[in-house]
Scaffold this active site. Sequence first.
Site, PDB file in Angstrom:
ATOM      1  N   ASP A  10       0.875  -1.167   0.000  1.00 16.17           N
ATOM      2  CA  ASP A  10       0.000   0.000   0.000  1.00 16.17           C
ATOM      3  C   ASP A  10       0.922   1.229   0.000  1.00 16.17           C
ATOM      4  O   ASP A  10       2.131   1.106   0.273  1.00 16.17           O
ATOM      5  CB  ASP A  10      -0.860  -0.036   1.271  1.00 16.17           C
ATOM      6  CG  ASP A  10      -1.585   1.265   1.510  1.00 16.17           C
ATOM      7  OD1 ASP A  10      -2.253   1.745   0.578  1.00 16.17           O
ATOM      8  OD2 ASP A  10      -1.483   1.805   2.628  1.00 16.17           O
ATOM      9  N   ASP A  12      -0.286   5.113   0.889  1.00 19.42           N
ATOM     10  CA  ASP A  12      -0.586   6.118   1.921  1.00 19.42           C
ATOM     11  C   ASP A  12      -0.608   5.489   3.311  1.00 19.42           C
ATOM     12  O   ASP A  12      -1.371   4.558   3.573  1.00 19.42           O
ATOM     13  CB  ASP A  12      -1.940   6.769   1.621  1.00 19.42           C
ATOM     14  CG  ASP A  12      -1.870   7.546   0.321  1.00 19.42           C
ATOM     15  OD1 ASP A  12      -1.029   8.451   0.235  1.00 19.42           O
ATOM     16  OD2 ASP A  12      -2.641   7.234  -0.606  1.00 19.42           O
TER      17      ASP A  12
HETATM   18  C1  XBP Z   1      -5.487   6.028   0.494  1.00 18.01           C
HETATM   19  C2  XBP Z   1      -6.631   6.848   0.178  1.00 18.01           C
HETATM   20  C3  XBP Z   1      -6.457   7.968  -0.758  1.00 18.01           C
HETATM   21  C4  XBP Z   1      -5.636   9.101  -0.206  1.00 18.01           C
HETATM   22  C5  XBP Z   1      -5.797  10.337  -1.049  1.00 18.01           C
HETATM   23  O1  XBP Z   1      -5.929   4.787   1.023  1.00 18.01           O
HETATM   24  O2  XBP Z   1      -7.711   6.630   0.671  1.00 18.01           O
HETATM   25  O3  XBP Z   1      -7.734   8.454  -1.060  1.00 18.01           O
HETATM   26  O4  XBP Z   1      -6.073   9.416   1.094  1.00 18.01           O
HETATM   27  O5  XBP Z   1      -5.473  10.112  -2.388  1.00 18.01           O
HETATM   28  P1  XBP Z   1      -4.983   3.494   0.977  1.00 18.01           P
HETATM   29  P2  XBP Z   1      -6.442  10.596  -3.568  1.00 18.01           P
HETATM   30  O6  XBP Z   1      -3.741   3.839   1.723  1.00 18.01           O
HETATM   31  O7  XBP Z   1      -5.769   2.431   1.698  1.00 18.01           O
HETATM   32  O8  XBP Z   1      -4.772   3.129  -0.459  1.00 18.01           O
HETATM   33  O9  XBP Z   1      -6.919  11.974  -3.193  1.00 18.01           O
HETATM   34  O10 XBP Z   1      -5.593  10.579  -4.801  1.00 18.01           O
HETATM   35  O11 XBP Z   1      -7.592   9.634  -3.621  1.00 18.01           O
HETATM   36 MG    MG Z   2      -2.944   3.091   3.509  1.00 19.08          MG
END
Ligand code: XBP
Ligand code: MG
Length: 255
Positions: A10, A12
Amino acid sequence: MSKLQALIFDVDGTLADTERDGHRVAFNQAFREAGLDWNWTVELYGELLQVTGGKERIRLYIEKYLKNFEMDEDISEFAARLHKRKTHFYLQLLQSGAIPLRPGVERLINEARHAGLRLAIATTTTPANVTYLLSATLGEASLNWFEVIAAGDIVPAKKPAADIYNWALEQMKLEPAACLAFEDSLNGIKSALAANLKTLITVNDYTKEDDFSGALLVLDQYGEADAPFKVLQGDAGGYDYVTVDMLKMLHQRDD
Ligand code: XBP
Ligand code: MG
């Protein structure tokens, strides 16, 4: 018993602590630019993280907190337009080098490459956010280290649905039993487990209270030789920072 062949990360919260000082800041910049008096505080953003996807998060905010908000266009179009600007500001932040990788990430990725493990990304974020983060932190060549970058709207259902992991597995022609997933959040682990992937969790401030039942192990970070991780759930088998040997051990032990 399947041999460990690939690691699927993953982005973020897992590769980098992007949410509080990255995405949240960029959303607020986009709101300001659009003349909106919205301010997503650290606390409010924590609540909004219950949904994955930035466009989906803007929608949730309007529907839950601004019931009487009027738009000249359809809510999906409005959210998409605003989100495009948010991505612009977020990419600027990444390019400025404001967001480092989490401890141990660079070392672990390099170790995995040298050990011949295959690497992939499975994330909800916008594809450019991934390539900019990797380029800014590991250099442009690192984009080739990941044979699949599964991101954003490539699948219709975002995490907690299994779709993004299933898509990555299909592209790699691998069974989930040959892989490990790396996540940081409840929506993330739900998605990985639904794709039948064994999952290692590293928490952050937004996710440390999440329910990680079913995880192989829950740690505060991957750690380094001179800066060990803390085990929050499970048994690290005597290791004190995450290495490829440790991952092989975890992968086999839980078979
Ligand atoms: C990440 C997300 C993303 C980011 C923002 O979740 O939910 O929406 O917060 O990015 P994970 P965008 O780590 O579970 O993949 O604004 O490009 O969506
Ligand atoms: Mg995440």
